[in-house]
Design a protein around this motif. Sequence first.
Motif, PDB file in Angstrom:
ATOM      1  N   GLY A  28      -2.497  -4.610  -2.685  1.00  0.00           N
ATOM      2  CA  GLY A  28      -3.305  -4.697  -3.899  1.00  0.00           C
ATOM      3  C   GLY A  28      -2.517  -4.628  -5.193  1.00  0.00           C
ATOM      4  O   GLY A  28      -1.333  -4.981  -5.244  1.00  0.00           O
ATOM      5  N   ARG A  32       1.347  -5.907  -6.562  1.00  0.00           N
ATOM      6  CA  ARG A  32       1.341  -7.018  -7.525  1.00  0.00           C
ATOM      7  C   ARG A  32       2.040  -6.605  -8.826  1.00  0.00           C
ATOM      8  O   ARG A  32       2.957  -7.277  -9.287  1.00  0.00           O
ATOM      9  CB  ARG A  32      -0.125  -7.396  -7.796  1.00  0.00           C
ATOM     10  CG  ARG A  32      -0.343  -8.506  -8.800  1.00  0.00           C
ATOM     11  CD  ARG A  32      -1.793  -8.495  -9.266  1.00  0.00           C
ATOM     12  NE  ARG A  32      -2.071  -7.284 -10.046  1.00  0.00           N
ATOM     13  CZ  ARG A  32      -3.222  -6.625 -10.020  1.00  0.00           C
ATOM     14  NH1 ARG A  32      -4.227  -7.042  -9.277  1.00  0.00           N
ATOM     15  NH2 ARG A  32      -3.382  -5.543 -10.757  1.00  0.00           N
ATOM     16  N   ARG A 193     -21.317  -2.531 -10.422  1.00  0.00           N
ATOM     17  CA  ARG A 193     -19.982  -3.135 -10.259  1.00  0.00           C
ATOM     18  C   ARG A 193     -19.769  -4.232 -11.300  1.00  0.00           C
ATOM     19  O   ARG A 193     -18.674  -4.380 -11.837  1.00  0.00           O
ATOM     20  CB  ARG A 193     -19.833  -3.711  -8.850  1.00  0.00           C
ATOM     21  CG  ARG A 193     -19.963  -2.690  -7.737  1.00  0.00           C
ATOM     22  CD  ARG A 193     -19.881  -3.359  -6.381  1.00  0.00           C
ATOM     23  NE  ARG A 193     -18.522  -3.772  -6.022  1.00  0.00           N
ATOM     24  CZ  ARG A 193     -18.241  -4.805  -5.214  1.00  0.00           C
ATOM     25  NH1 ARG A 193     -19.223  -5.532  -4.702  1.00  0.00           N
ATOM     26  NH2 ARG A 193     -16.994  -5.099  -4.941  1.00  0.00           N
TER      27      ARG A 193
HETATM   28  N1  LIG Z   1     -13.829  -7.141  -4.583  1.00  0.00           N
HETATM   29  C1  LIG Z   1     -12.591  -6.885  -4.156  1.00  0.00           C
HETATM   30  C2  LIG Z   1     -11.909  -5.746  -4.614  1.00  0.00           C
HETATM   31  C3  LIG Z   1     -10.629  -5.520  -4.134  1.00  0.00           C
HETATM   32  N2  LIG Z   1     -10.058  -6.352  -3.245  1.00  0.00           N
HETATM   33  C4  LIG Z   1      -8.727  -6.085  -2.706  1.00  0.00           C
HETATM   34  O1  LIG Z   1      -8.424  -4.709  -2.838  1.00  0.00           O
HETATM   35  C5  LIG Z   1      -7.290  -4.525  -3.670  1.00  0.00           C
HETATM   36  C6  LIG Z   1      -7.429  -3.270  -4.518  1.00  0.00           C
HETATM   37  O2  LIG Z   1      -8.598  -3.336  -5.300  1.00  0.00           O
HETATM   38  P1  LIG Z   1      -8.692  -2.776  -6.774  1.00  0.00           P
HETATM   39  O3  LIG Z   1      -7.908  -1.540  -6.916  1.00  0.00           O
HETATM   40  O4  LIG Z   1     -10.129  -2.812  -7.125  1.00  0.00           O
HETATM   41  O5  LIG Z   1      -8.049  -3.941  -7.643  1.00  0.00           O
HETATM   42  P2  LIG Z   1      -6.546  -4.234  -7.951  1.00  0.00           P
HETATM   43  O6  LIG Z   1      -6.265  -5.654  -7.577  1.00  0.00           O
HETATM   44  O7  LIG Z   1      -5.674  -3.182  -7.403  1.00  0.00           O
HETATM   45  O8  LIG Z   1      -6.552  -4.226  -9.510  1.00  0.00           O
HETATM   46  P3  LIG Z   1      -6.521  -3.009 -10.518  1.00  0.00           P
HETATM   47  O9  LIG Z   1      -6.511  -1.746  -9.705  1.00  0.00           O
HETATM   48  O10 LIG Z   1      -5.309  -3.297 -11.278  1.00  0.00           O
HETATM   49  O11 LIG Z   1      -7.771  -3.172 -11.294  1.00  0.00           O
HETATM   50  C7  LIG Z   1      -7.199  -5.812  -4.457  1.00  0.00           C
HETATM   51  O12 LIG Z   1      -5.903  -6.064  -4.933  1.00  0.00           O
HETATM   52  C8  LIG Z   1      -7.620  -6.820  -3.430  1.00  0.00           C
HETATM   53  O13 LIG Z   1      -6.596  -7.064  -2.495  1.00  0.00           O
HETATM   54  C9  LIG Z   1     -10.746  -7.474  -2.810  1.00  0.00           C
HETATM   55  O14 LIG Z   1     -10.231  -8.238  -2.014  1.00  0.00           O
HETATM   56  N3  LIG Z   1     -12.005  -7.719  -3.270  1.00  0.00           N
END
Ligand SMILES: Nc1ccn([C@@H]2O[C@H](COP(=O)(O)OP(=O)(O)OP(=O)(O)O)[C@@H](O)[C@H]2O)c(=O)n1
Length: 420
Positions: A28, A32, A193
């Motif tokens: 995640g 990245r 959400r």
């Molecule tokens: N609706 C979603 C939410 C999350 N993910 C997966 O779970 C990971 C972690 O989710 P989250 O922490 O919500 O998002 P991040 O991509 O990590 O972004 P950030 O924390 O920077 O907002 C994402 O990278 C993605 O691989 C996904 O596939 N679908």
Amino acid sequence: MHDLNSSNVSLDYPFSLELLPKKAYMVGGAVRDALLCRDAKFRVSTRKYLDLDFVLPCDAVKVARKIAKHYKAGFVLLDPQREIARVVFPQATVDFAQQSGESIETDLHRRDFTVNAIAYNPHTQEIIDPLQGYADLERRMMRMISPANLKDDPLRLMRAYRQAAQLGFTIETDTQTAIRSLASHITEVAAERVRVEINYLLLSSHSTPWITRAWEDNLLAPFFQFATSESFAKLTAVDDWAVKLGENWQQLGVKLQEYVRDSVKTTWLSIAKLACLVNPDPEVAEIELQKLTYSRAEIKGVTTALKLLPQLKLSQMSLREQYFFFQEAGFVFPATAVLAVVHDILVEAIAPLIDRYLNPDDLVSHPTPLLSGKELIIALEIPASPLLGKLLMEIAVAQVEGKISTPGEAIAFARQLFEG
Ligand SMILES: Nc1ccn([C@@H]2O[C@H](COP(=O)(O)OP(=O)(O)OP(=O)(O)O)[C@@H](O)[C@H]2O)c(=O)n1
Ligand SMILES: [Mg+2]
């Protein structure tokens, strides 16, 4: 292969890796962002608070529990069925999830975008990137894994715009086409959400073009039914005016960046922006925002700004009117001021109000009561009643108008009103 350690990026884990099984992967946003960070020019936001995600082939909850116990950190069982647990450290939140599917590759294939589907084993430094997410990171592009994955969790449709905004990326063409055709599915997502994504998109001026595109691609129409392209154009005006007003009145600029609701990041500036997107009738706006599960404080912020806007459109307000204006505006004043100039009210017209608001000694905006209710009850020998409130209010107004300035004069003034 891309190696996170071959760079000057150091990943600070909030716990010892010895507590993590050999076959655990970080996935995640953390992976990245760490890969992006290797090249400083890609760096968009520096984060103080870490948000890490680990995928484990088995025992995810057990491992999470063990780590939480070891560090006396908070533990939350997020999803017992799918085995997802959260450990909350003072400077980081770490989620542990059971791998979905028989391998980490299968798990990655079920995610949203390629740049979010890269796994990293912190023990071996191995990077698993079956969907060429790294190449998309280099292209700075949000590319879907598949339209089916977007449909599986339609919130992903909005995440594309939010993450593009946060990372300074673009959305790849086929992905954008797929999003447009799947847009109607956004209503299947829990409003809460959606609200979180909207809030991220309202938070900074970088995001304004992206929230506008999300609207053009039909993702926001179900939530802001009365919004038009002019409403979204106003968001840019809010961003611009916030900067301009902040240059003139630094404290006002600071207040606009303050959080109304910290955990989900609503600032007073976001309140002004929401006020541009909802129906201008405060009662209708309230229903729209309730559906999006905004809090009472947030809804009050927007509806108060909308209610006060027409008053600012009128010419000169008397001191009495100004007193009542500030009573109603309270904390919402900075958002109301921005909303006003965005609605073509001249800065010169509201400048005296801004000056008053920022002056803590100004009696009109920050009244200091000459008398308490109790003192008035004793002085006039009257019972507590709505009349008491009215008298106190008239005392305050008379003070603002310079008619009285001591408790004694206040009592005399109230007696006159009461008896006359
Ligand atoms: N609706 C979603 C939410 C999350 N993910 C997966 O779970 C990971 C972690 O989710 P989250 O922490 O919500 O998002 P991040 O991509 O990590 O972004 P950030 O924390 O920077 O907002 C994402 O990278 C993605 O691989 C996904 O596939 N679908
Ligand atoms: Mg994350």
